[in-house]
Scaffold this motif. Structure first.
Motif, PDB file in Angstrom:
ATOM      1  N   THR A 127       0.832  -1.208   0.000  1.00  0.00           N
ATOM      2  CA  THR A 127       0.000   0.000   0.000  1.00  0.00           C
ATOM      3  C   THR A 127       0.864   1.255   0.000  1.00  0.00           C
ATOM      4  O   THR A 127       0.560   2.230  -0.684  1.00  0.00           O
ATOM      5  CB  THR A 127      -0.935  -0.002   1.221  1.00  0.00           C
ATOM      6  N   GLU A 273      -1.230  -4.257   9.797  1.00  0.00           N
ATOM      7  CA  GLU A 273      -2.595  -4.743   9.917  1.00  0.00           C
ATOM      8  C   GLU A 273      -3.598  -3.598   9.828  1.00  0.00           C
ATOM      9  O   GLU A 273      -4.677  -3.737   9.233  1.00  0.00           O
ATOM     10  CB  GLU A 273      -2.768  -5.489  11.244  1.00  0.00           C
ATOM     11  N   ARG A 276      -3.916  -2.746   6.168  1.00  0.00           N
ATOM     12  CA  ARG A 276      -4.688  -3.770   5.457  1.00  0.00           C
ATOM     13  C   ARG A 276      -6.175  -3.633   5.760  1.00  0.00           C
ATOM     14  O   ARG A 276      -7.021  -3.754   4.864  1.00  0.00           O
ATOM     15  CB  ARG A 276      -4.203  -5.172   5.854  1.00  0.00           C
ATOM     16  N   LEU A 277      -6.497  -3.340   7.017  1.00  0.00           N
ATOM     17  CA  LEU A 277      -7.897  -3.192   7.412  1.00  0.00           C
ATOM     18  C   LEU A 277      -8.546  -2.023   6.680  1.00  0.00           C
ATOM     19  O   LEU A 277      -9.688  -2.121   6.212  1.00  0.00           O
ATOM     20  CB  LEU A 277      -7.986  -2.998   8.921  1.00  0.00           C
ATOM     21  N   ASP A 280      -9.146  -3.026   2.976  1.00  0.00           N
ATOM     22  CA  ASP A 280     -10.286  -3.950   2.835  1.00  0.00           C
ATOM     23  C   ASP A 280     -11.610  -3.214   3.021  1.00  0.00           C
ATOM     24  O   ASP A 280     -12.565  -3.413   2.256  1.00  0.00           O
ATOM     25  CB  ASP A 280     -10.170  -5.089   3.852  1.00  0.00           C
ATOM     26  N   ARG A 281     -11.691  -2.363   4.045  1.00  0.00           N
ATOM     27  CA  ARG A 281     -12.945  -1.653   4.314  1.00  0.00           C
ATOM     28  C   ARG A 281     -13.281  -0.686   3.191  1.00  0.00           C
ATOM     29  O   ARG A 281     -14.449  -0.565   2.790  1.00  0.00           O
ATOM     30  CB  ARG A 281     -12.834  -0.895   5.643  1.00  0.00           C
ATOM     31  N   ARG A 283     -12.393  -0.811   0.014  1.00  0.00           N
ATOM     32  CA  ARG A 283     -12.783  -1.525  -1.201  1.00  0.00           C
ATOM     33  C   ARG A 283     -14.185  -2.118  -1.084  1.00  0.00           C
ATOM     34  O   ARG A 283     -14.906  -2.243  -2.084  1.00  0.00           O
ATOM     35  CB  ARG A 283     -11.766  -2.622  -1.504  1.00  0.00           C
ATOM     36  N   LEU A 284     -14.577  -2.498   0.134  1.00  0.00           N
ATOM     37  CA  LEU A 284     -15.885  -3.111   0.332  1.00  0.00           C
ATOM     38  C   LEU A 284     -17.000  -2.089   0.526  1.00  0.00           C
ATOM     39  O   LEU A 284     -18.179  -2.441   0.457  1.00  0.00           O
ATOM     40  CB  LEU A 284     -15.849  -4.069   1.532  1.00  0.00           C
TER      41      LEU A 284
END
Length: 335
Positions: A127, A273, A276-277, A280-281, A283-284
């Motif tokens: 990232t 982490e 990454r969290l 993910d959030r 993108r969703l």
């Protein structure tokens, strides 16, 4: 060189010249196979007070020496990393002491030169690598595009102006270059969706990286078309959820959104982490949900303005000599 040699150098701090002592202490520390916590703290206590008294060449030497040491003093490494990239480069490229959060803060504070050096690290968080590429991309716009963009809808800039290397001029040049394709994108002269998104990102990024939250709040209010009070509420909450939704409305790429959120909420990205969290959030997250949230902010703004208007008319009719109360800061719109 043994641990006792390092302690002797540290104990002679008051008797040596700053330049020689600075180099000697770091050299002795680097020779220790496994420095203890006490020895790490001892080097920091010795070197940091001397830091402003030594030359750039000595700082460059120390940065190169500590870049290979896995147990280098964190405070000294961070201090060196905030120096110009000509000094800090070895640490930015190789030091394991710098965490992902440190790297993000350094990019936000020093911009593209530090970002490019960080981009050369091995095993760099993907990232952060994408973030470096996102920052570097606008700088690759051809220089002649500035003159083309500057000639549209306004008088041309004089040949002698702000130096090209000043931060303000750099931001303006990048914005002009990013907006250039929009003028040729559509026959009706309107900006393309990509150009609009890039222009908004440039405005938000430039203000987020200043370190002044109020600048970013004004820019966010302009981009979203909301009151300044709501922009402050988005950025002054306990977490970045509302800001993430706001950036989703603008349709920023995940790397672009991460740069801005990390600049405003750096405490959430102390380890990989956390990064990454966020990815993910983001993108969703559904864009329609974000738009619904924005509609709610705008509806609240309109309702508040309508509620204030009768009060203003009543005050002016009941007592014309009574001075009207000034609007509260939360009701001001960004200009």
């Amino acid at each position: 060189m043994s641990s006792s040699d390092f302690r002797q150098i540290a104990n002679r701090a008051e008797h040596g010249k700053a330049e020689r002592l600075f180099r000697a202490a770091v050299s002795a520390f680097c020779a220790l196979p496994r420095p203890s916590r006490r020895e790490i703290a001892q080097l920091e206590d010795l070197a940091l007070p001397l830091f402003d008294s030594v030359s750039a060449e000595s700082k460059r030497y120390v940065a190169a020496a500590l870049s290979e040491i896995p147990h280098a003093p964190p405070a000294l490494v961070r201090r060196l990393s905030n120096e110009p990239v000509g000094i800090a480069a070895p640490l930015l490229i190789r030091s394991d002491v710098l965490s992902d959060t440190d790297l993000i803060i350094l990019i936000g504070r020093h911009g593209l030169p530090h970002a490019r050096a960080i981009g050369r690290r091995r095993n760099l968080n993907p990232t952060i690598a994408n973030l470096v590429r996102a920052l570097d991309r606008p700088a690759q716009v051809p220089q002649d595009s500035h003159a083309i963009s500057a000639s549209e809808d306004r008088p041309p800039s004089p040949p002698v102006g702000l130096p090209a290397d000043t931060p303000a001029e750099s931001v303006r040049q990048k914005l002009r270059g990013m907006m250039l394709p929009a003028t040729a994108d559509a026959d009706d002269g309107r900006m393309s969706a990509t150009a609009i998104r890039n222009a908004r990102f440039s405005k938000l990024r430039a203000t987020a990286l200043t370190g002044h939250l109020n600048y970013f709040q004004v820019a966010l209010a302009e981009v979203l078309g909301i009151d300044l009070r709501h922009a402050k509420a988005i950025t002054e909450t306990a977490n970045y959820a509302d800001l993430s939704l706001a950036l989703r409305v603008v349709d920023l790429e995940v790397e672009q959104a991460f740069l801005i959120v990390a600049a405003i909420f750096p405490a959430f990205f102390g380890h990989a982490e956390g990064i990454r969290l966020f990815v993910d959030r983001y993108r969703l997250s559904h864009r329609e949900t974000a738009r619904e949230k924005l509609r709610g902010w705008k509806a609240e703004s309109v309702a508040e303005r309508l509620a204030r208007r009768p009060d203003a008319r009543h005050r002016s009719g009941s007592n014309a000599n009574e001075p009207a109360h000034p609007p509260s800061p939360g009701t001001l719109r960004a200009s």
